[in-house]
Design an enzyme around this catalytic site. Structure first.
Site, short mmCIF file in Angstrom:
data_model
loop_
_atom_site.label_atom_id
_atom_site.label_comp_id
_atom_site.label_asym_id
_atom_site.label_seq_id
_atom_site.Cartn_x
_atom_site.Cartn_y
_atom_site.Cartn_z
N SER A 114 3.57 -2.07 10.10
CA SER A 114 4.98 -2.17 10.42
C SER A 114 5.73 -3.36 10.19
O SER A 114 6.61 -3.94 10.78
CB SER A 114 5.41 -1.87 11.89
OG SER A 114 4.78 -0.42 12.11
N ASN B 52 0.90 -1.18 -0.11
CA ASN B 52 0.07 0.00 0.03
C ASN B 52 0.84 1.28 -0.05
O ASN B 52 1.42 1.49 1.30
CB ASN B 52 -0.76 0.14 1.24
CG ASN B 52 -1.62 1.18 1.47
OD1 ASN B 52 -1.85 2.05 0.47
ND2 ASN B 52 -2.05 1.49 2.56
N GLY C 4 2.96 -1.12 4.12
CA GLY C 4 2.85 0.18 3.89
C GLY C 4 4.33 0.74 3.75
O GLY C 4 4.92 0.57 2.54
C1 PEP Z 1 -0.67 0.08 5.75
O1 PEP Z 1 -0.76 1.33 5.27
O2 PEP Z 1 -1.77 -0.50 5.63
C2 PEP Z 1 0.36 -0.33 6.62
C3 PEP Z 1 0.23 -1.48 7.18
O3 PEP Z 1 1.59 0.57 6.90
P1 PEP Z 1 3.00 0.25 7.73
O4 PEP Z 1 3.40 -0.90 6.98
O5 PEP Z 1 3.64 1.49 7.16
O6 PEP Z 1 2.79 0.11 9.06
#
Ligand code: PEP
Length: 256
Positions: free
Chosen positions: A213, A9, A234
């Site tokens: 994360s 994403n 993300g």
């Molecule tokens: C996300 O946007 O769905 C997400 C999990 O972001 P991150 O991996 O940066 O925590």
């Protein structure tokens, strides 16, 4: 066995030119991947460019949102037929940032999921509790409410086209991932709730991604849990190197 699915994403990152560079690198780094479904979800403006690069590869393209009408006077919105025409296969629906900043509710999310399914787009339906809710012992109640609301009046036969993403809000973009045990506990709860709703065979086939994360360093432990079938990534999906490492970890686990 459920095939693992890793989706990136990108949120509001990458111009079309930057997106082009990223997917060109990703394409090269993933040539040997056979056992994992791979998806990238760029911002709308980069979808056509990204799709053109990935067309002959197994990497599928998804959008980060859609609107529930096919067309009309809805300034600034994008419809399911537009996404299909642009080459999307998946669409993220109900991401916590959309719930938080754009006031999406279980009801509007349900309308979006139905519209996506009508156009054969596969929804990546996001659910997850806030830190406050977790600390108040409300995690399961919140997940159940989001599942019931988002999947209201959805036919059991449509569930094979839906991916659930469990994303604890406190783990998104914070660098603090859920422990593998916390993820497993939530995923198991989600699967049992869906078994009650749609029957055990359907729930057993359904893929549930973990998001929050995810990084190359923690992905293996998370994906080793029996009910964790992939990741929605993300930050670490914004660099070809880290995203490819996450995909490779999923491939490696799928071979054993
Ligand atoms: C996300 O946007 O769905 C997400 C999990 O972001 P991150 O991996 O940066 O925590």
């Amino acid at each position: 066995m459920r095939k693992k699915i890793i989706a990136g994403n990108w949120k509001m990152h990458k111009t079309p030119a930057e997106a082009l560079q990223l997917v060109n690198e990703l394409k090269v780094k993933t040539v040997n991947i056979e056992k994992v479904d791979m998806v990238v979800c760029p911002p709308y403006l980069a979808i056509l460019t990204v799709r053109a690069v990935l067309k002959e590869t197994p990497i599928r393209v998804g959008a980060q949102n859609l609107f529930w009408e096919n067309e009309g006077a809805y300034t600034g919105e994008i419809s399911a037929p537009m996404l299909v025409d642009a080459g999307c296969t998946y669409v993220i629906i109900g991401h916590s940032e959309r719930r938080q900043y754009f006031h999406e509710t279980d009801e509007t999310i349900n309308r979006k999921i139905k519209k996506a399914l009508e156009f054969r787009l596969k929804p990546i339906f996001c659910i997850g509790e806030t830190l406050e809710q977790r600390e108040a012992g409300q995690t399961f109640t919140v997940l159940k409410t989001q599942l019931d609301g988002g999947l209201q009046d959805i036919d059991a036969s449509a569930m094979q086209n839906i991916i659930i993403a469990y994303e604890p809000v406190w783990a998104i973009g914070t660098g603090r991932n859920a422990t593998p045990e916390q993820a497993q506990e939530a995923h198991q709860f989600i699967r049992s709730s869906l078994a009650e709703k749609f029957g055990r065979p359907i729930a057993d086939e359904l893929r549930i991604q973990y998001g929050g994360s995810v990084k190359p360093e923690n992905v293996e432990a998370l994906l080793s849990q029996p009910d964790v079938d992939g990741a929605l990534v993300g930050g670490a999906s914004l660099k070809a190197d880290s995203f490819a490492k996450i995909i490779e970890a999923a491939e490696h686990l799928s071979k054993h």
